[in-house]
Design a protein around this motif. Sequence first.
Motif, PDB file in Angstrom:
ATOM      1  N   ALA A 147       0.820  -1.215   0.000  1.00 50.42           N
ATOM      2  CA  ALA A 147       0.000   0.000   0.000  1.00 50.42           C
ATOM      3  C   ALA A 147       0.851   1.261   0.000  1.00 50.42           C
ATOM      4  O   ALA A 147       0.477   2.274  -0.586  1.00 50.42           O
ATOM      5  CB  ALA A 147      -0.930  -0.008   1.210  1.00 50.42           C
ATOM      6  N   PRO A 186      -1.301   5.167  -0.806  1.00 48.95           N
ATOM      7  CA  PRO A 186      -2.045   3.976  -1.250  1.00 48.95           C
ATOM      8  C   PRO A 186      -2.877   4.262  -2.505  1.00 48.95           C
ATOM      9  O   PRO A 186      -3.280   5.400  -2.762  1.00 48.95           O
ATOM     10  CB  PRO A 186      -2.949   3.652  -0.054  1.00 48.95           C
ATOM     11  CG  PRO A 186      -2.354   4.388   1.105  1.00 48.95           C
ATOM     12  CD  PRO A 186      -1.707   5.601   0.534  1.00 48.95           C
ATOM     13  N   CYS A 226      -4.535  -0.629  -2.124  1.00 48.35           N
ATOM     14  CA  CYS A 226      -5.304   0.138  -1.153  1.00 48.35           C
ATOM     15  C   CYS A 226      -4.811  -0.197   0.255  1.00 48.35           C
ATOM     16  O   CYS A 226      -4.265  -1.279   0.495  1.00 48.35           O
ATOM     17  CB  CYS A 226      -6.796  -0.183  -1.262  1.00 48.35           C
ATOM     18  SG  CYS A 226      -7.551   0.387  -2.804  1.00 48.35           S
ATOM     19  N   ALA A 227      -5.033   0.708   1.179  1.00 45.96           N
ATOM     20  CA  ALA A 227      -4.728   0.457   2.587  1.00 45.96           C
ATOM     21  C   ALA A 227      -6.035   0.361   3.368  1.00 45.96           C
ATOM     22  O   ALA A 227      -7.089   0.837   2.923  1.00 45.96           O
ATOM     23  CB  ALA A 227      -3.862   1.576   3.145  1.00 45.96           C
ATOM     24  N   CYS A 231      -8.220   4.673  -0.267  1.00 51.91           N
ATOM     25  CA  CYS A 231      -8.469   3.921  -1.497  1.00 51.91           C
ATOM     26  C   CYS A 231      -9.473   4.719  -2.306  1.00 51.91           C
ATOM     27  O   CYS A 231     -10.361   5.373  -1.742  1.00 51.91           O
ATOM     28  CB  CYS A 231      -9.015   2.532  -1.163  1.00 51.91           C
ATOM     29  SG  CYS A 231      -9.118   1.422  -2.592  1.00 51.91           S
TER      30      CYS A 231
END
Length: 447
Positions: free
Chosen positions: A224, A274, A305-306, A339
């Motif tokens: 991320a 991210p 994404c995180a 995200c």
Amino acid sequence: GSFMLVNTSGRFAGQKAHLLLPHLKENDTHCIDFHYYVSSKSGSSPGTLNIYVKVNGGPIGNPIWNTSVTATWNRAELAISTFWPNFYQVVFEVVTSGHPGYVAIDEVKVLGHPCTKTPHFLRLQSVEVNAGQFATFQCAANGGTASNDRLWLQVISFFPNALRCGERRVHHSERNVNMKNNRAVCFINIRFYGAFELLHSRCSVVANEPPVPIAPPQLSSVGATYLWIQLNANSINGDGPIIQREVEYRTSSGSWYDIQPVDSTSYKIGHLDPDTEYEISVLLTRPGEGGTGSPGPALKTRTKCADPMRGPRKLEVVEIKSRQITICWEPFGYNVTRCHRYNLTVHYRYQAGGQEQVREEVSWDTESSHPQHTITNLSPYTNVSIKLVLMNPEGRKESQELVVQTDEDVPSAVPLESIQGSTFEEKIFLQWREPAQTYGVITLYEV
């Protein structure tokens, strides 16, 4: 012992006479010794005496020495050096002015040794630079010079667009030449006034192209906030050796970028955002100023994404009705979702018919500056527990739960079959069951 006499009487301006000496090819130093005379009875110059040196049969170029009035015989020396396989030819030229008079050259001697009064310049050495940089030629002379002597440097190139040259006064025999081409071979003419020194010295200037990777870097793993890459920079365009490697990375949208030095064939780029696309290139550097090449082909890749930072905040009620509830919450953005792909769902539960009902709805109002959502088809006078759930491909975060009671509503009818009556002489006694749905506190029955 060559001799030339030009009578300019009866000649119109611009006519020319030439005396050509034999080609000189010896890999050595020569001294051209001669006497000259330019005079007229009227005092006006009868013409100009120019001296040229043609190198390797090339163009005549500019005069390396000239004079227009002397009135008496004078003696001059030209110190000339050449190096195999080059050759040159000395050309004496008289250009008439239109005035009567005489221009004479006598006792022209080509001596196979250095001049007695005029210093000779040593051979220029070849230089190597990076393309687009300056090449510096160090010029040294053997022999003494007077304090009032002036030194001029003239550069003639086979690649006019490759060398930015010109004739200018220089001190300590230095001249910078701006290289704009890969390779150039130039002849440098150094003009020495006072003692009439001339040098023709062949020198080669090699401009090395800074190295550029042929292929983009390769992706090893993705996180991320980090990317592992292989530099993949063994194959290059341009010249080595490689003394430094750098990784340049930038966001595909926007102007942010950074450059980091790398001392291995793999590298971890950290502290990234991210779910963001990056373009990653490798920069290579060879020795010398200007030795850094342009960035190689770019690798385009996106971080993962995180997990969302937190759930939605400040869940509040906007409006309560008997069968619907409208809620709102604090707006949030990428710094919370971590995200660009996410969804927000409304989760609620309540008791109906003695059983707990659990429902879930997607909210499409997440981009609004005043986001809200309306839950419909509820039962009146019922406690509803509500929470928001933020989800992206990597995780989920929930808001605090909010408990809300819907408003009261009109009750359903008294069941007809439940009405029973007992009759007496003066009264009728009635009884019945409550409505199936009271939807609140019943305050009154009317008969």
